[in-house]
Design an enzyme around this catalytic site. Sequence first.
Site, PDB file in Angstrom:
ATOM      1  N   LYS A 108      19.180  32.372  44.562  1.00 17.44           N
ATOM      2  CA  LYS A 108      18.786  33.869  44.370  1.00 17.44           C
ATOM      3  C   LYS A 108      18.935  34.431  43.086  1.00 17.44           C
ATOM      4  O   LYS A 108      17.879  35.224  42.434  1.00 17.44           O
ATOM      5  CB  LYS A 108      19.260  34.785  45.505  1.00 17.44           C
ATOM      6  CG  LYS A 108      18.949  34.476  47.117  1.00 17.44           C
ATOM      7  CD  LYS A 108      17.306  34.530  47.119  1.00 17.44           C
ATOM      8  CE  LYS A 108      16.834  34.116  48.581  1.00 17.44           C
ATOM      9  NZ  LYS A 108      15.410  34.202  48.692  1.00 17.44           N
ATOM     10  N   TYR A 127      23.367  29.537  48.212  1.00 16.32           N
ATOM     11  CA  TYR A 127      22.437  30.582  48.433  1.00 16.32           C
ATOM     12  C   TYR A 127      22.240  31.664  47.320  1.00 16.32           C
ATOM     13  O   TYR A 127      21.254  31.763  46.784  1.00 16.32           O
ATOM     14  CB  TYR A 127      22.775  31.406  49.634  1.00 16.32           C
ATOM     15  CG  TYR A 127      21.625  32.369  50.139  1.00 16.32           C
ATOM     16  CD1 TYR A 127      20.340  32.026  50.529  1.00 16.32           C
ATOM     17  CD2 TYR A 127      21.860  33.883  49.658  1.00 16.32           C
ATOM     18  CE1 TYR A 127      19.629  33.154  50.884  1.00 16.32           C
ATOM     19  CE2 TYR A 127      20.862  34.710  50.230  1.00 16.32           C
ATOM     20  CZ  TYR A 127      19.617  34.136  50.592  1.00 16.32           C
ATOM     21  OH  TYR A 127      18.707  35.188  51.093  1.00 16.32           O
ATOM     22  N   ASP A 130       4.512  23.742  53.813  1.00 13.11           N
ATOM     23  CA  ASP A 130       5.908  23.709  53.616  1.00 13.11           C
ATOM     24  C   ASP A 130       6.109  24.172  51.819  1.00 13.11           C
ATOM     25  O   ASP A 130       5.388  23.279  51.211  1.00 13.11           O
ATOM     26  CB  ASP A 130       6.650  22.461  53.601  1.00 13.11           C
ATOM     27  CG  ASP A 130       8.018  22.201  52.964  1.00 13.11           C
ATOM     28  OD1 ASP A 130       8.494  22.885  52.441  1.00 13.11           O
ATOM     29  OD2 ASP A 130       8.708  21.098  53.399  1.00 13.11           O
ATOM     30  N   VAL A 131       6.492  25.301  51.650  1.00 19.04           N
ATOM     31  CA  VAL A 131       6.496  25.729  50.119  1.00 19.04           C
ATOM     32  C   VAL A 131       7.171  24.795  49.276  1.00 19.04           C
ATOM     33  O   VAL A 131       7.067  24.921  47.927  1.00 19.04           O
ATOM     34  CB  VAL A 131       7.199  27.104  50.067  1.00 19.04           C
ATOM     35  CG1 VAL A 131       6.209  28.296  50.945  1.00 19.04           C
ATOM     36  CG2 VAL A 131       8.662  27.192  50.308  1.00 19.04           C
ATOM     37  N   ASP A 165       3.376  29.488  56.322  1.00 17.85           N
ATOM     38  CA  ASP A 165       4.693  29.202  56.775  1.00 17.85           C
ATOM     39  C   ASP A 165       4.736  27.775  57.278  1.00 17.85           C
ATOM     40  O   ASP A 165       3.600  27.306  57.574  1.00 17.85           O
ATOM     41  CB  ASP A 165       5.121  30.090  57.976  1.00 17.85           C
ATOM     42  CG  ASP A 165       6.472  30.497  58.154  1.00 17.85           C
ATOM     43  OD1 ASP A 165       6.838  31.508  57.580  1.00 17.85           O
ATOM     44  OD2 ASP A 165       7.203  29.544  58.482  1.00 17.85           O
ATOM     45  N   ASN A 192       7.898  34.760  49.292  1.00 17.21           N
ATOM     46  CA  ASN A 192       9.095  35.520  50.283  1.00 17.21           C
ATOM     47  C   ASN A 192      10.075  34.215  51.325  1.00 17.21           C
ATOM     48  O   ASN A 192      11.080  34.729  51.715  1.00 17.21           O
ATOM     49  CB  ASN A 192       8.323  36.380  51.247  1.00 17.21           C
ATOM     50  CG  ASN A 192       9.291  36.818  52.142  1.00 17.21           C
ATOM     51  OD1 ASN A 192      10.131  37.624  52.064  1.00 17.21           O
ATOM     52  ND2 ASN A 192       9.316  36.466  53.632  1.00 17.21           N
TER      53      ASN A 192
HETATM   54  N1  LIG Z   1      17.846  38.824  55.922  1.00 14.36           N
HETATM   55  C1  LIG Z   1      18.515  39.067  55.016  1.00 14.36           C
HETATM   56  O1  LIG Z   1      19.653  39.890  55.215  1.00 14.36           O
HETATM   57  C2  LIG Z   1      18.292  38.720  53.710  1.00 14.36           C
HETATM   58  C3  LIG Z   1      19.038  39.331  52.619  1.00 14.36           C
HETATM   59  C4  LIG Z   1      18.428  39.047  51.317  1.00 14.36           C
HETATM   60  C5  LIG Z   1      17.403  38.105  51.217  1.00 14.36           C
HETATM   61  N2  LIG Z   1      16.645  37.759  52.158  1.00 14.36           N
HETATM   62  C6  LIG Z   1      15.471  37.016  51.935  1.00 14.36           C
HETATM   63  O2  LIG Z   1      14.371  37.407  52.707  1.00 14.36           O
HETATM   64  C7  LIG Z   1      13.297  36.387  52.722  1.00 14.36           C
HETATM   65  C8  LIG Z   1      12.828  36.212  54.069  1.00 14.36           C
HETATM   66  O3  LIG Z   1      13.890  36.050  55.077  1.00 14.36           O
HETATM   67  P1  LIG Z   1      14.144  36.724  56.441  1.00 14.36           P
HETATM   68  O4  LIG Z   1      15.206  37.382  56.348  1.00 14.36           O
HETATM   69  O5  LIG Z   1      12.884  37.538  56.742  1.00 14.36           O
HETATM   70  O6  LIG Z   1      14.311  35.557  57.532  1.00 14.36           O
HETATM   71  P2  LIG Z   1      13.434  34.689  58.063  1.00 14.36           P
HETATM   72  O7  LIG Z   1      13.995  33.526  58.645  1.00 14.36           O
HETATM   73  O8  LIG Z   1      12.996  35.555  59.592  1.00 14.36           O
HETATM   74  O9  LIG Z   1      12.120  34.419  57.468  1.00 14.36           O
HETATM   75  C9  LIG Z   1      12.077  33.273  56.656  1.00 14.36           C
HETATM   76  C10 LIG Z   1      10.559  32.636  56.812  1.00 14.36           C
HETATM   77  O10 LIG Z   1      10.576  31.632  55.866  1.00 14.36           O
HETATM   78  C11 LIG Z   1      10.063  30.561  56.539  1.00 14.36           C
HETATM   79  N3  LIG Z   1      10.333  29.349  55.495  1.00 14.36           N
HETATM   80  C12 LIG Z   1      11.613  28.720  55.612  1.00 14.36           C
HETATM   81  N4  LIG Z   1      11.460  27.548  55.049  1.00 14.36           N
HETATM   82  C13 LIG Z   1      10.076  27.367  54.615  1.00 14.36           C
HETATM   83  C14 LIG Z   1       9.268  26.401  54.153  1.00 14.36           C
HETATM   84  N5  LIG Z   1       9.868  25.464  53.379  1.00 14.36           N
HETATM   85  N6  LIG Z   1       8.141  26.527  54.006  1.00 14.36           N
HETATM   86  C15 LIG Z   1       7.306  27.487  54.492  1.00 14.36           C
HETATM   87  N7  LIG Z   1       8.182  28.571  55.211  1.00 14.36           N
HETATM   88  C16 LIG Z   1       9.413  28.436  55.207  1.00 14.36           C
HETATM   89  C17 LIG Z   1      10.552  30.711  57.770  1.00 14.36           C
HETATM   90  O11 LIG Z   1       9.787  29.873  58.678  1.00 14.36           O
HETATM   91  C18 LIG Z   1      10.566  31.998  58.177  1.00 14.36           C
HETATM   92  O12 LIG Z   1       9.169  32.567  58.664  1.00 14.36           O
HETATM   93  C19 LIG Z   1      13.996  35.095  52.302  1.00 14.36           C
HETATM   94  O13 LIG Z   1      13.485  34.774  51.054  1.00 14.36           O
HETATM   95  C20 LIG Z   1      15.582  35.350  52.268  1.00 14.36           C
HETATM   96  O14 LIG Z   1      16.285  34.653  51.451  1.00 14.36           O
HETATM   97  C21 LIG Z   1      16.946  38.033  53.572  1.00 14.36           C
END
Ligand SMILES: NC(=O)c1ccc[n+]([C@@H]2O[C@H](COP(=O)([O-])OP(=O)(O)OC[C@H]3O[C@@H](n4cnc5c(N)ncnc54)[C@H](O)[C@@H]3O)[C@@H](O)[C@H]2O)c1
Length: 248
Positions: A156, A152, A59-60, A33, A86
């Site tokens: 996706k 977004y 940073d991914v 992360d 993820n």
């Molecule tokens: N929460 C929802 O309703 C939802 C719905 C559909 C999809 N998602 C997907 O689920 C996944 C996880 O998201 P979440 O909901 O747990 O949110 P979250 O914000 O808690 O988790 C996302 C994580 O990604 C990390 N991150 C972001 N950019 C980064 C980078 N450039 N390099 C490294 N790390 C990075 C953040 O620090 C965080 O820890 C994401 O891909 C998101 O698009 C979430």
Amino acid sequence: MSNVVVITGAATGLGRATALKLAKQQYKLMIVDFNEVEGQNTANMAVELGAEAIFVKADVSNEEDVKAYVAKAVEKFGTINYFLNNAGIMVPFRLVHEYDASEYDRIMNINVKGAFLGVKYVIPVMLENGGGTIINTVSSNSFKPTAYNGLYAATKHAVNGLTKSIGQDYQAKNIYAVGVAPNNMQTNISAGAAVTLNEEIGTAIQLTTPPNISATAEEVAEAMIFAMNNGKLLTGSTINCAGGQILL
Ligand SMILES: NC(=O)c1ccc[n+]([C@@H]2O[C@H](COP(=O)([O-])OP(=O)(O)OC[C@H]3O[C@@H](n4cnc5c(N)ncnc54)[C@H](O)[C@@H]3O)[C@@H](O)[C@H]2O)c1
């Protein structure tokens, strides 16, 4: 098969919830992360649960960082059996023509290029290893956009395409790719979008979102683990966690 998992975006939300469930099952974990404090906290929690776990700040969307976390996983654990792609972000809710090119670049770089770079460097390790399973966290927005969320949704949809392509192209090599699509999951990600939320946008989002059951990150983590355990069966497809919304 050994049980080495690399999981990106595991400082918070779904990534952390999945990592902690896997820690209880004694998987070896690399937490990746760019949030150093919470990423290290996830790794510490996993160790407390009895797992071997390390945190790597990356940073991914940065190719050198991706090369470094993949190399570190191989150095530390010998291989990568599961890659949970993820990490993701949202950008403020806007109509498509209202976005700046810089917002486009930011979300494309993290959500799409980040996912691509991950598989670009992990797949050679899996080929060397005789196989592996990739889980891409996609979204209900991989199937149908919610209002004011066009960039977004575009990212996706793209990652869904990547999942299908890997599922199609690597079958004979024992490398599987499965999408997991959360919908309305209680995490902090939408804070990045909600800065522009107002009554008009809120109403439009509601009108484009059929009734659904929201989920916790812990519940969706169960789908992530199911996908990991059933890569051969599910490869190229996506598990829809939209709680009653029918998405085709
Ligand atoms: N929460 C929802 O309703 C939802 C719905 C559909 C999809 N998602 C997907 O689920 C996944 C996880 O998201 P979440 O909901 O747990 O949110 P979250 O914000 O808690 O988790 C996302 C994580 O990604 C990390 N991150 C972001 N950019 C980064 C980078 N450039 N390099 C490294 N790390 C990075 C953040 O620090 C965080 O820890 C994401 O891909 C998101 O698009 C979430």
